[in-house]
Design a protein around this motif. Sequence first.
Motif, PDB file in Angstrom:
ATOM      1  N   GLN A  54     -13.415   8.853 -12.211  1.00 11.23           N
ATOM      2  CA  GLN A  54     -13.241   8.104 -13.456  1.00 11.23           C
ATOM      3  C   GLN A  54     -12.064   8.648 -14.245  1.00 11.23           C
ATOM      4  O   GLN A  54     -11.786   9.840 -14.231  1.00 11.23           O
ATOM      5  CB  GLN A  54     -14.522   8.212 -14.293  1.00 11.23           C
ATOM      6  CG  GLN A  54     -14.500   7.393 -15.579  1.00 11.23           C
ATOM      7  CD  GLN A  54     -15.849   7.387 -16.262  1.00 11.23           C
ATOM      8  OE1 GLN A  54     -16.871   7.146 -15.643  1.00 11.23           O
ATOM      9  NE2 GLN A  54     -15.857   7.667 -17.555  1.00 11.23           N
ATOM     10  N   GLN A  55     -11.361   7.747 -14.915  1.00  9.29           N
ATOM     11  CA  GLN A  55     -10.210   8.136 -15.736  1.00  9.29           C
ATOM     12  C   GLN A  55     -10.346   7.521 -17.112  1.00  9.29           C
ATOM     13  O   GLN A  55     -10.581   6.310 -17.247  1.00  9.29           O
ATOM     14  CB  GLN A  55      -8.902   7.674 -15.094  1.00  9.29           C
ATOM     15  CG  GLN A  55      -7.661   7.914 -15.936  1.00  9.29           C
ATOM     16  CD  GLN A  55      -7.340   9.392 -16.118  1.00  9.29           C
ATOM     17  OE1 GLN A  55      -7.356  10.142 -15.141  1.00  9.29           O
ATOM     18  NE2 GLN A  55      -7.067   9.799 -17.341  1.00  9.29           N
ATOM     19  N   ILE A  56     -10.208   8.338 -18.151  1.00 10.72           N
ATOM     20  CA  ILE A  56     -10.151   7.825 -19.515  1.00 10.72           C
ATOM     21  C   ILE A  56      -8.765   7.219 -19.714  1.00 10.72           C
ATOM     22  O   ILE A  56      -7.759   7.902 -19.547  1.00 10.72           O
ATOM     23  CB  ILE A  56     -10.412   8.934 -20.540  1.00 10.72           C
ATOM     24  CG1 ILE A  56     -11.799   9.532 -20.326  1.00 10.72           C
ATOM     25  CG2 ILE A  56     -10.283   8.393 -21.971  1.00 10.72           C
ATOM     26  CD1 ILE A  56     -12.077  10.767 -21.163  1.00 10.72           C
ATOM     27  N   VAL A  57      -8.706   5.946 -20.042  1.00 17.00           N
ATOM     28  CA  VAL A  57      -7.417   5.247 -20.115  1.00 17.00           C
ATOM     29  C   VAL A  57      -7.011   4.882 -21.535  1.00 17.00           C
ATOM     30  O   VAL A  57      -5.915   4.372 -21.752  1.00 17.00           O
ATOM     31  CB  VAL A  57      -7.443   3.969 -19.242  1.00 17.00           C
ATOM     32  CG1 VAL A  57      -7.611   4.329 -17.778  1.00 17.00           C
ATOM     33  CG2 VAL A  57      -8.544   3.017 -19.688  1.00 17.00           C
ATOM     34  N   GLY A  58      -7.858   5.131 -22.489  1.00 14.43           N
ATOM     35  CA  GLY A  58      -7.475   4.807 -23.855  1.00 14.43           C
ATOM     36  C   GLY A  58      -8.572   5.095 -24.847  1.00 14.43           C
ATOM     37  O   GLY A  58      -9.731   5.330 -24.480  1.00 14.43           O
ATOM     38  N   LEU A  59      -8.197   5.105 -26.114  1.00 14.27           N
ATOM     39  CA  LEU A  59      -9.136   5.259 -27.220  1.00 14.27           C
ATOM     40  C   LEU A  59      -8.927   4.109 -28.186  1.00 14.27           C
ATOM     41  O   LEU A  59      -7.812   3.626 -28.360  1.00 14.27           O
ATOM     42  CB  LEU A  59      -8.909   6.588 -27.949  1.00 14.27           C
ATOM     43  CG  LEU A  59      -9.085   7.876 -27.141  1.00 14.27           C
ATOM     44  CD1 LEU A  59      -8.700   9.079 -27.992  1.00 14.27           C
ATOM     45  CD2 LEU A  59     -10.505   8.024 -26.625  1.00 14.27           C
ATOM     46  N   PRO A  90     -13.213  14.013 -31.215  1.00 15.24           N
ATOM     47  CA  PRO A  90     -14.131  12.963 -30.751  1.00 15.24           C
ATOM     48  C   PRO A  90     -14.578  13.134 -29.307  1.00 15.24           C
ATOM     49  O   PRO A  90     -15.452  12.384 -28.858  1.00 15.24           O
ATOM     50  CB  PRO A  90     -13.284  11.687 -30.904  1.00 15.24           C
ATOM     51  CG  PRO A  90     -11.884  12.159 -30.715  1.00 15.24           C
ATOM     52  CD  PRO A  90     -11.828  13.534 -31.331  1.00 15.24           C
ATOM     53  N   MET A  91     -13.979  14.078 -28.589  1.00 14.69           N
ATOM     54  CA  MET A  91     -14.322  14.265 -27.188  1.00 14.69           C
ATOM     55  C   MET A  91     -14.434  15.750 -26.873  1.00 14.69           C
ATOM     56  O   MET A  91     -13.873  16.585 -27.585  1.00 14.69           O
ATOM     57  CB  MET A  91     -13.261  13.624 -26.282  1.00 14.69           C
ATOM     58  CG  MET A  91     -13.082  12.128 -26.480  1.00 14.69           C
ATOM     59  SD  MET A  91     -12.039  11.361 -25.210  1.00 14.69           S
ATOM     60  CE  MET A  91     -10.461  12.143 -25.496  1.00 14.69           C
ATOM     61  N   ASP A  97     -13.179  16.134 -21.500  1.00  8.74           N
ATOM     62  CA  ASP A  97     -12.700  14.753 -21.632  1.00  8.74           C
ATOM     63  C   ASP A  97     -11.252  14.711 -22.115  1.00  8.74           C
ATOM     64  O   ASP A  97     -10.464  13.865 -21.684  1.00  8.74           O
ATOM     65  CB  ASP A  97     -13.587  13.962 -22.596  1.00  8.74           C
ATOM     66  CG  ASP A  97     -14.832  13.408 -21.924  1.00  8.74           C
ATOM     67  OD1 ASP A  97     -14.919  13.485 -20.682  1.00  8.74           O
ATOM     68  OD2 ASP A  97     -15.717  12.901 -22.638  1.00  8.74           O
ATOM     69  N   ILE A  98     -10.900  15.610 -23.025  1.00  7.07           N
ATOM     70  CA  ILE A  98      -9.508  15.675 -23.489  1.00  7.07           C
ATOM     71  C   ILE A  98      -8.591  15.996 -22.315  1.00  7.07           C
ATOM     72  O   ILE A  98      -7.524  15.397 -22.146  1.00  7.07           O
ATOM     73  CB  ILE A  98      -9.348  16.714 -24.608  1.00  7.07           C
ATOM     74  CG1 ILE A  98     -10.137  16.292 -25.847  1.00  7.07           C
ATOM     75  CG2 ILE A  98      -7.870  16.899 -24.970  1.00  7.07           C
ATOM     76  CD1 ILE A  98     -10.215  17.357 -26.923  1.00  7.07           C
ATOM     77  N   ALA A  99      -9.022  16.955 -21.477  1.00  4.60           N
ATOM     78  CA  ALA A  99      -8.238  17.318 -20.299  1.00  4.60           C
ATOM     79  C   ALA A  99      -8.083  16.127 -19.363  1.00  4.60           C
ATOM     80  O   ALA A  99      -6.990  15.866 -18.832  1.00  4.60           O
ATOM     81  CB  ALA A  99      -8.906  18.482 -19.571  1.00  4.60           C
ATOM     82  N   GLY A 109      -4.529  14.511 -18.376  1.00  4.29           N
ATOM     83  CA  GLY A 109      -4.092  14.910 -17.042  1.00  4.29           C
ATOM     84  C   GLY A 109      -3.861  16.407 -16.935  1.00  4.29           C
ATOM     85  O   GLY A 109      -2.967  16.862 -16.201  1.00  4.29           O
ATOM     86  N   LEU A 110      -4.663  17.196 -17.664  1.00  5.09           N
ATOM     87  CA  LEU A 110      -4.556  18.645 -17.656  1.00  5.09           C
ATOM     88  C   LEU A 110      -5.888  19.258 -17.230  1.00  5.09           C
ATOM     89  O   LEU A 110      -6.884  18.550 -17.083  1.00  5.09           O
ATOM     90  CB  LEU A 110      -4.187  19.161 -19.061  1.00  5.09           C
ATOM     91  CG  LEU A 110      -2.884  18.644 -19.683  1.00  5.09           C
ATOM     92  CD1 LEU A 110      -2.798  19.090 -21.132  1.00  5.09           C
ATOM     93  CD2 LEU A 110      -1.677  19.136 -18.889  1.00  5.09           C
ATOM     94  N   THR A 111      -5.924  20.561 -17.030  1.00  2.00           N
ATOM     95  CA  THR A 111      -7.187  21.241 -16.807  1.00  2.00           C
ATOM     96  C   THR A 111      -7.793  21.612 -18.157  1.00  2.00           C
ATOM     97  O   THR A 111      -7.087  21.699 -19.167  1.00  2.00           O
ATOM     98  CB  THR A 111      -6.999  22.525 -15.981  1.00  2.00           C
ATOM     99  OG1 THR A 111      -6.221  23.460 -16.739  1.00  2.00           O
ATOM    100  CG2 THR A 111      -6.290  22.219 -14.655  1.00  2.00           C
ATOM    101  N   MET A 112      -9.103  21.845 -18.172  1.00  2.00           N
ATOM    102  CA  MET A 112      -9.769  22.222 -19.412  1.00  2.00           C
ATOM    103  C   MET A 112      -9.232  23.557 -19.916  1.00  2.00           C
ATOM    104  O   MET A 112      -9.088  23.766 -21.127  1.00  2.00           O
ATOM    105  CB  MET A 112     -11.277  22.307 -19.203  1.00  2.00           C
ATOM    106  CG  MET A 112     -12.069  22.537 -20.471  1.00  2.00           C
ATOM    107  SD  MET A 112     -13.849  22.428 -20.235  1.00  2.00           S
ATOM    108  CE  MET A 112     -14.122  23.840 -19.156  1.00  2.00           C
TER     109      MET A 112
END
Length: 241
Positions: free
Chosen positions: A83-88, A189-190, A194-196, A200-203
Amino acid sequence: MDIQRKDVHNSDLPVLCQACESRHRGVCGALTPDQLLQLSKHSTRRTLEPGAELAGESIQTKTYSNIISGVVKLSKMMADGRQQIVGLQFAPDFLGRPFRKENGVSAEAATGVKVCSFPKQVIERMIGEMPELEHKLLEQTLDELDEARNWMLTLGRKTAGEKVASFLLLIATHAFPDNESDSVEFELPMSRMDIADFLGLTMETVSRQLTKLRADGVIRIINNRHVEVPDIARLSDRAGM
């Protein structure tokens, strides 16, 4: 509650619309009082907890919503389950894709969220009858396209530090669009995971960059999730803006 009842101080608007924090900036700002009254007959106000699903990626669309407050996370799922978060999305964004049978993304409450929802057929009929509403939706869609292009630049060209600063700037400016102060404070908010994912970064990289921003005095972090930005212009500089 009788949503058609009028307030004595503003008899042109339904009470439900008078109390809406997003009416003037959202798509409903394109509607006349009579049109708002017509729409309010079909509207439902909901409050959702963090993690609640507002829309499924492959689920048939039955309603659209105006976001009144809070942050909504948009995601897409791959066939293998990744899964990829694509927007807020923030208030007063319009949540949904008119004239499409299914949602193109999953929508989940990233924070506590308030929405005002309408049946799909009602909105699509009103779009056909009201050019002002169609224009407002097109305007918002183009704004989202511009933001998506800017975010592509962030993900593709910016350093890890600039990406994390850009995320914080996104929350600071979009969650509080009426803020005229040089400073702002908010709850992330995340989660850092989830921010990572979003950046596209590591936590671990996200945590290191937040620590660096805090050490440099660009932000203050209280209780892990509460962030204070004493100077938005300085954060903007760190975001490469």
